[in-house]
Design a protein around this motif. Structure first.
Motif: not given
Length: 278
Positions: A131, A203, A236, A240
């Motif tokens: 990410a 996140l 996402y 995640s």
């Protein structure tokens, strides 16, 4: 305060190196290639087959993404492609005076890597996770890849999971109700998630908090159902799952957190599997 913190987190919300051609007239040295072996891929160095270079780590495909000259030796950087939670792991293959090539232990943060020579030493750099995050560098020395940078510091919310026993039955019910009432609507709908900007650190803290809260009695269905659009989203979803994997592999994280994120990751794969990714 635990749920309020979780809601605040929600709302806050290879290049390969150039190979140096051998000098004209120089003797040819063995090279590395990806070859099939049974139903898997293996590496071949000269006449030697190297099966399962990543050991017990499961990877789907192998790719040789770089070769680097270190003195008289050629080092090969190999990428192992896994699932969405950790799509990139690496090993380095080096020649050995004993005949059988050396293969380093698997290393990496699951992100795409770039290798280069710095003062005669192979340095491999990548983001802290898929990410994003600060760069993490590894250096080849003594047949191993050694980290040059400490892993990114973990926020307090990543260190421990609050025990539901401390809240008492009334407090548990109140927190469950507050979560169900205040978890942002834009996180419950894929079309709105496309418009939400969530920084990598936010996140990570968010999914870790969700994982911890999902272990509470009564939250084992509420939390995964609310989180399914996030984990199923194209924007996402992979990040995640990768964030959960990063937390589970970070040294020093509480064993309860590691267990929670691993269990939550498995549950979210089940929930996401029941629906089509947005």
């Amino acid at each position: 305060m635990y749920i309020r913190h979780l809601i605040l987190l929600a709302t806050a919300a290879v290049s390969a190196a150039d190979a140096r051609p051998p000098r004209e007239g120089a003797p040819l040295r063995p090279t590395l290639a990806v070859v099939p072996q049974g139903g898997e891929q293996a590496l071949q160095y000269g006449p030697t087959i190297l099966p399962r270079p990543f050991g017990g780590e499961l990877v789907d495909t192998l790719s040789i993404i770089g070769r680097y000259q270190v003195g008289r030796d050629t080092l090969f950087l190999v990428r192992g492609s896994g699932g969405a939670s950790c799509p990139s792991r690496y090993v380095v293959v080096a020649p050995s005076r004993g005949g059988t090539p050396l293969v380093t232990s698997p290393f990496g943060t699951c992100a795409l890597a770039t290798g280069k020579m710095v003062r005669g030493q192979l340095i491999v750099a990548m983001d802290a996770n898929i990410a994003g995050g600060p760069a993490i560098r590894y250096a080849y020395a003594g047949g191993q890849m050694r980290p040059l940078d400490a892993p990114p510091p973990q926020a307090t919310s990543d260190t421990t999971c609050r025990s539901y026993d401390s809240a008492g039955p009334a407090g548990q019910d109140a927190m469950l109700a507050e979560f169900d009432r205040t978890f942002p609507d834009q996180f419950r709908h894929g079309s709105q998630l496309k418009k939400v900007s969530i920084a990598p650190d936010e996140l990570r803290r968010l999914v870790t908090g969700l994982a911890c809260f999902s272990t509470w009695p009564g939250a084992d269905k509420i939390v995964p159902q609310a989180a399914t659009p996030l984990f199923a989203s194209k924007r996402y979803g992979d990040a995640s799952f990768a964030a959960l994997e990063t937390v589970s592999q970070t040294p020093g994280v509480d064993a309860g957190v590691v267990a929670a994120v691993r269990q939550f990751g498995a549950e979210m794969r089940y929930y996401v599997g029941r629906r089509t990714a947005l």
